[in-house]
Motif scaffolding. Structure first.
Motif, PDB file in Angstrom:
ATOM      1  N   UNK A 169       0.853  -1.188   0.000  1.00 20.89           N
ATOM      2  CA  UNK A 169       0.000   0.000   0.000  1.00 20.89           C
ATOM      3  C   UNK A 169       0.892   1.242   0.000  1.00 20.89           C
ATOM      4  N   UNK A 170       0.424   2.298  -0.618  1.00 19.78           N
ATOM      5  CA  UNK A 170       1.188   3.527  -0.714  1.00 19.78           C
ATOM      6  C   UNK A 170       1.500   4.090   0.679  1.00 19.78           C
ATOM      7  N   UNK A 171       2.756   4.493   0.875  1.00 16.92           N
ATOM      8  CA  UNK A 171       3.146   5.115   2.130  1.00 16.92           C
ATOM      9  C   UNK A 171       3.557   4.141   3.219  1.00 16.92           C
ATOM     10  N   UNK A 172       3.542   2.827   2.906  1.00 17.60           N
ATOM     11  CA  UNK A 172       3.867   1.840   3.941  1.00 17.60           C
ATOM     12  C   UNK A 172       5.224   1.183   3.717  1.00 17.60           C
ATOM     13  N   UNK A 173       5.972   1.614   2.674  1.00 20.34           N
ATOM     14  CA  UNK A 173       7.213   0.942   2.334  1.00 20.34           C
ATOM     15  C   UNK A 173       8.391   1.922   2.336  1.00 20.34           C
ATOM     16  N   UNK A 174       9.598   1.411   2.525  1.00 23.17           N
ATOM     17  CA  UNK A 174      10.798   2.245   2.421  1.00 23.17           C
ATOM     18  C   UNK A 174      10.918   2.821   1.000  1.00 23.17           C
ATOM     19  N   UNK A 175      11.844   3.810   0.886  1.00 19.15           N
ATOM     20  CA  UNK A 175      11.983   4.535  -0.383  1.00 19.15           C
ATOM     21  C   UNK A 175      12.216   3.610  -1.577  1.00 19.15           C
ATOM     22  N   UNK A 176      13.112   2.625  -1.493  1.00 22.15           N
ATOM     23  CA  UNK A 176      13.430   1.721  -2.603  1.00 22.15           C
ATOM     24  C   UNK A 176      12.183   0.949  -3.045  1.00 22.15           C
ATOM     25  N   UNK A 177      11.427   0.509  -2.040  1.00 18.30           N
ATOM     26  CA  UNK A 177      10.230  -0.256  -2.374  1.00 18.30           C
ATOM     27  C   UNK A 177       9.150   0.654  -2.956  1.00 18.30           C
ATOM     28  N   UNK A 178       9.118   1.916  -2.491  1.00 16.46           N
ATOM     29  CA  UNK A 178       8.154   2.863  -3.034  1.00 16.46           C
ATOM     30  C   UNK A 178       8.417   3.102  -4.518  1.00 16.46           C
ATOM     31  N   UNK A 179       9.686   3.143  -4.906  1.00 10.11           N
ATOM     32  CA  UNK A 179      10.047   3.355  -6.307  1.00 10.11           C
ATOM     33  C   UNK A 179       9.554   2.191  -7.159  1.00 10.11           C
ATOM     34  N   UNK A 180       9.718   1.003  -6.602  1.00 15.17           N
ATOM     35  CA  UNK A 180       9.229  -0.173  -7.334  1.00 15.17           C
ATOM     36  C   UNK A 180       7.704  -0.160  -7.434  1.00 15.17           C
ATOM     37  N   UNK A 181       7.068   0.332  -6.368  1.00 12.33           N
ATOM     38  CA  UNK A 181       5.609   0.407  -6.357  1.00 12.33           C
ATOM     39  C   UNK A 181       5.117   1.394  -7.411  1.00 12.33           C
ATOM     40  N   UNK A 182       5.811   2.506  -7.550  1.00 19.26           N
ATOM     41  CA  UNK A 182       5.458   3.491  -8.586  1.00 19.26           C
ATOM     42  C   UNK A 182       5.604   2.872  -9.970  1.00 19.26           C
ATOM     43  N   UNK A 183       6.697   2.155 -10.174  1.00 19.82           N
ATOM     44  CA  UNK A 183       6.933   1.511 -11.463  1.00 19.82           C
ATOM     45  C   UNK A 183       5.821   0.502 -11.770  1.00 19.82           C
ATOM     46  N   UNK A 184       5.450  -0.230 -10.748  1.00 19.70           N
ATOM     47  CA  UNK A 184       4.389  -1.226 -10.916  1.00 19.70           C
ATOM     48  C   UNK A 184       3.080  -0.557 -11.338  1.00 19.70           C
ATOM     49  N   UNK A 185       2.752   0.556 -10.687  1.00 20.05           N
ATOM     50  CA  UNK A 185       1.514   1.259 -11.023  1.00 20.05           C
ATOM     51  C   UNK A 185       1.564   1.854 -12.428  1.00 20.05           C
ATOM     52  N   UNK A 186       2.737   2.285 -12.848  1.00 18.71           N
ATOM     53  CA  UNK A 186       2.898   2.801 -14.208  1.00 18.71           C
ATOM     54  C   UNK A 186       2.629   1.698 -15.237  1.00 18.71           C
ATOM     55  N   UNK A 187       3.107   0.492 -14.921  1.00 18.75           N
ATOM     56  CA  UNK A 187       2.876  -0.647 -15.819  1.00 18.75           C
ATOM     57  C   UNK A 187       1.385  -0.965 -15.914  1.00 18.75           C
ATOM     58  N   UNK A 188       0.708  -0.931 -14.764  1.00 21.01           N
ATOM     59  CA  UNK A 188      -0.737  -1.193 -14.756  1.00 21.01           C
ATOM     60  C   UNK A 188      -1.480  -0.145 -15.596  1.00 21.01           C
ATOM     61  N   UNK A 189      -1.092   1.109 -15.463  1.00 25.67           N
ATOM     62  CA  UNK A 189      -1.744   2.189 -16.224  1.00 25.67           C
ATOM     63  C   UNK A 189      -1.517   2.014 -17.722  1.00 25.67           C
ATOM     64  N   UNK A 190      -0.294   1.614 -18.081  1.00 26.78           N
ATOM     65  CA  UNK A 190       0.012   1.411 -19.502  1.00 26.78           C
ATOM     66  C   UNK A 190      -0.806   0.254 -20.071  1.00 26.78           C
ATOM     67  N   UNK A 191      -0.944  -0.803 -19.281  1.00 26.74           N
ATOM     68  CA  UNK A 191      -1.761  -1.952 -19.711  1.00 26.74           C
ATOM     69  C   UNK A 191      -3.206  -1.515 -19.931  1.00 26.74           C
ATOM     70  N   UNK A 192      -3.743  -0.756 -18.987  1.00 27.24           N
ATOM     71  CA  UNK A 192      -5.118  -0.268 -19.107  1.00 27.24           C
ATOM     72  C   UNK A 192      -5.280   0.622 -20.339  1.00 27.24           C
ATOM     73  N   UNK A 193      -4.273   1.428 -20.622  1.00 32.32           N
ATOM     74  CA  UNK A 193      -4.311   2.308 -21.790  1.00 32.32           C
ATOM     75  C   UNK A 193      -4.327   1.490 -23.083  1.00 32.32           C
ATOM     76  N   UNK A 194      -3.475   0.477 -23.157  1.00 30.38           N
ATOM     77  CA  UNK A 194      -3.418  -0.368 -24.347  1.00 30.38           C
ATOM     78  C   UNK A 194      -4.727  -1.130 -24.548  1.00 30.38           C
ATOM     79  N   UNK A 195      -5.316  -1.576 -23.452  1.00 26.73           N
ATOM     80  CA  UNK A 195      -6.601  -2.283 -23.537  1.00 26.73           C
ATOM     81  C   UNK A 195      -7.657  -1.380 -24.169  1.00 26.73           C
ATOM     82  N   UNK A 196      -7.636  -0.106 -23.813  1.00 26.81           N
ATOM     83  CA  UNK A 196      -8.608   0.850 -24.355  1.00 26.81           C
ATOM     84  C   UNK A 196      -8.312   1.205 -25.807  1.00 26.81           C
ATOM     85  N   UNK A 197      -7.010   1.259 -26.157  1.00 22.07           N
ATOM     86  CA  UNK A 197      -6.614   1.721 -27.487  1.00 22.07           C
ATOM     87  C   UNK A 197      -6.722   0.648 -28.570  1.00 22.07           C
ATOM     88  N   UNK A 198      -6.805  -0.606 -28.184  1.00 19.04           N
ATOM     89  CA  UNK A 198      -6.926  -1.684 -29.181  1.00 19.04           C
ATOM     90  C   UNK A 198      -8.101  -1.368 -30.104  1.00 19.04           C
TER      91      UNK A 198
END
Length: 356
Positions: A169-198
């Motif tokens: 969950x956001x705000x519950x992890x150290x800085x390194x893990x937060x960076x990975x969490x941001x990256x993960x959310x970016x991937x999810x957003x990109x997937x959702x975007x591609x699903x819509x753009x097909x």
């Protein structure tokens, strides 16, 4: 009307039993009530069970080699426009199937005991299906593929994240893990975007293989034995001979099967039975011309009367033959434009079975 004939193959060889194909044709009966089930039928009976079909076809293979087909599959694929013309009637589709099989036997250039082949000479079983599913060769799947590939790549990248990151969950992890969490959310957003753009969507979702196709999709599968009803004469619609004679043991014998005539007759039977006003581009003759002489085909379309031409272009567009670049008033420009649409012609032919 799109009709096909093929010898069923399993992993490159002909099956020695029809049981596997029968099981495949029973798939729509899974999970439905008895009242909703579709059963096998033929010229003489309704509600024929699968055991009888397997027994009758498998026991009718005298003197056939393992390298020879024991049965053939015929599919009758009415277009959505044709199905609308008969209100998708099960009764009419079955009646039409029986009439098609009458046309089938007259397409043989054969004689049995000195007479032409009749419906009583063949052994067949038909099954009506109401659903179709998107497959890899469909235009929608092909044109969605680059999106599907990128989505798959992104999902594979997501799987590399440790489980604790995936569930964080956001705000519950150290800085390194937060960076990975941001990256993960970016991937999810990109997937959702591609699903819509097909480009091809159905009910708000990207069309993928195995998804059920919309609209009326009723079609008929027919299993027909290679041997005649007496199990003594071979009747092959796969013959490479259209109509010829050969001398066997000093006796002149007719041989051959006229596929072109069968396809044309199947179309004529529908038009006659249901008073169907067939547009030029819906005809077997037109599909054949489109495949072999596309320039001549489009010139023929452009020369149709105004109302027929408008419908023809509409049907072609729905079949996903790219006609938007074809001028409707200048023949020379039309010929030039044809060079740009040839890539879409085979797709259009494949789509014609149920596309319009």
């Amino acid at each position: 009307m799109y009709v096909t004939i093929s010898a069923q193959k399993l992993e490159g060889s002909y099956p020695q039993s029809v049981s596997g194909y029968v099981a495949y044709l029973e798939k729509e009966n899974e999970g439905v009530s008895k009242e909703e089930m579709e059963h096998f039928f033929n010229q003489y009976g309704e509600a024929i069970n699968r055991e009888e079909v397997i027994k009758e076809i498998d026991s009718n293979t005298a003197k056939l080699k393992k390298t020879e087909p024991k049965f053939y599959s015929i599919t009758i694929n009415p277009s959505q426009r044709e199905l609308r013309a008969i209100n998708n009637s099960v009764t009419d589709l079955k009646r039409y199937t029986k009439a098609v099989m009458e046309a089938y036997v007259t397409s043989f250039h054969r004689e049995i005991n000195g007479r032409n082949v009749t419906i009583a000479d063949i052994k067949y079983y038909a099954k009506l299906e109401h659903k179709r599913y998107f497959k890899g060769s469909d235009t929608e799947i092909i044109e969605n593929q680059k999106y599907a590939s990128e989505i798959l790549k992104l999902k594979q990248e997501l799987r590399k994240f440790p489980m604790e990151i995936q569930s964080a969950q956001k705000g519950t992890q150290p800085t390194a893990k937060k960076a990975k969490l941001v990256k993960q959310r970016e991937l999810h957003k990109r997937i959702e975007q591609l699903e819509r753009e097909a480009p091809h969507q159905l009910h708000g979702k990207r069309i993928v293989q195995g998804m059920e196709k919309p609209g009326n999709q009723s079609h008929i599968h027919i299993i027909v034995s290679r041997k005649d009803a007496t199990n003594s004469v071979s009747l092959s619609p796969g013959s490479t001979y259209k109509a010829s004679k050969v001398t066997i043991n000093g006796k002149e014998v007719k041989r051959g099967f006229d596929r072109n005539q069968f396809y044309k007759d199947a179309e004529k039977v529908f038009d006659r039975m249901f008073a169907y006003n067939r547009n030029y581009v819906e005809s077997y003759k037109a599909r054949k011309l489109l495949k072999h002489k596309p320039t001549k085909f489009f010139l023929k379309v452009l020369q149709l009367p105004s109302n027929e031409k408008a419908l023809a272009l509409k049907l072609l567009k729905e079949q996903q033959v790219p006609v938007t670049t074809i001028p409707t008033n200048k023949v020379q420009l039309a010929i030039k434009a044809l060079k740009q649409v040839k890539k879409g012609i085979d797709v259009g032919i494949r789509s014609s079975s149920i596309g319009y």
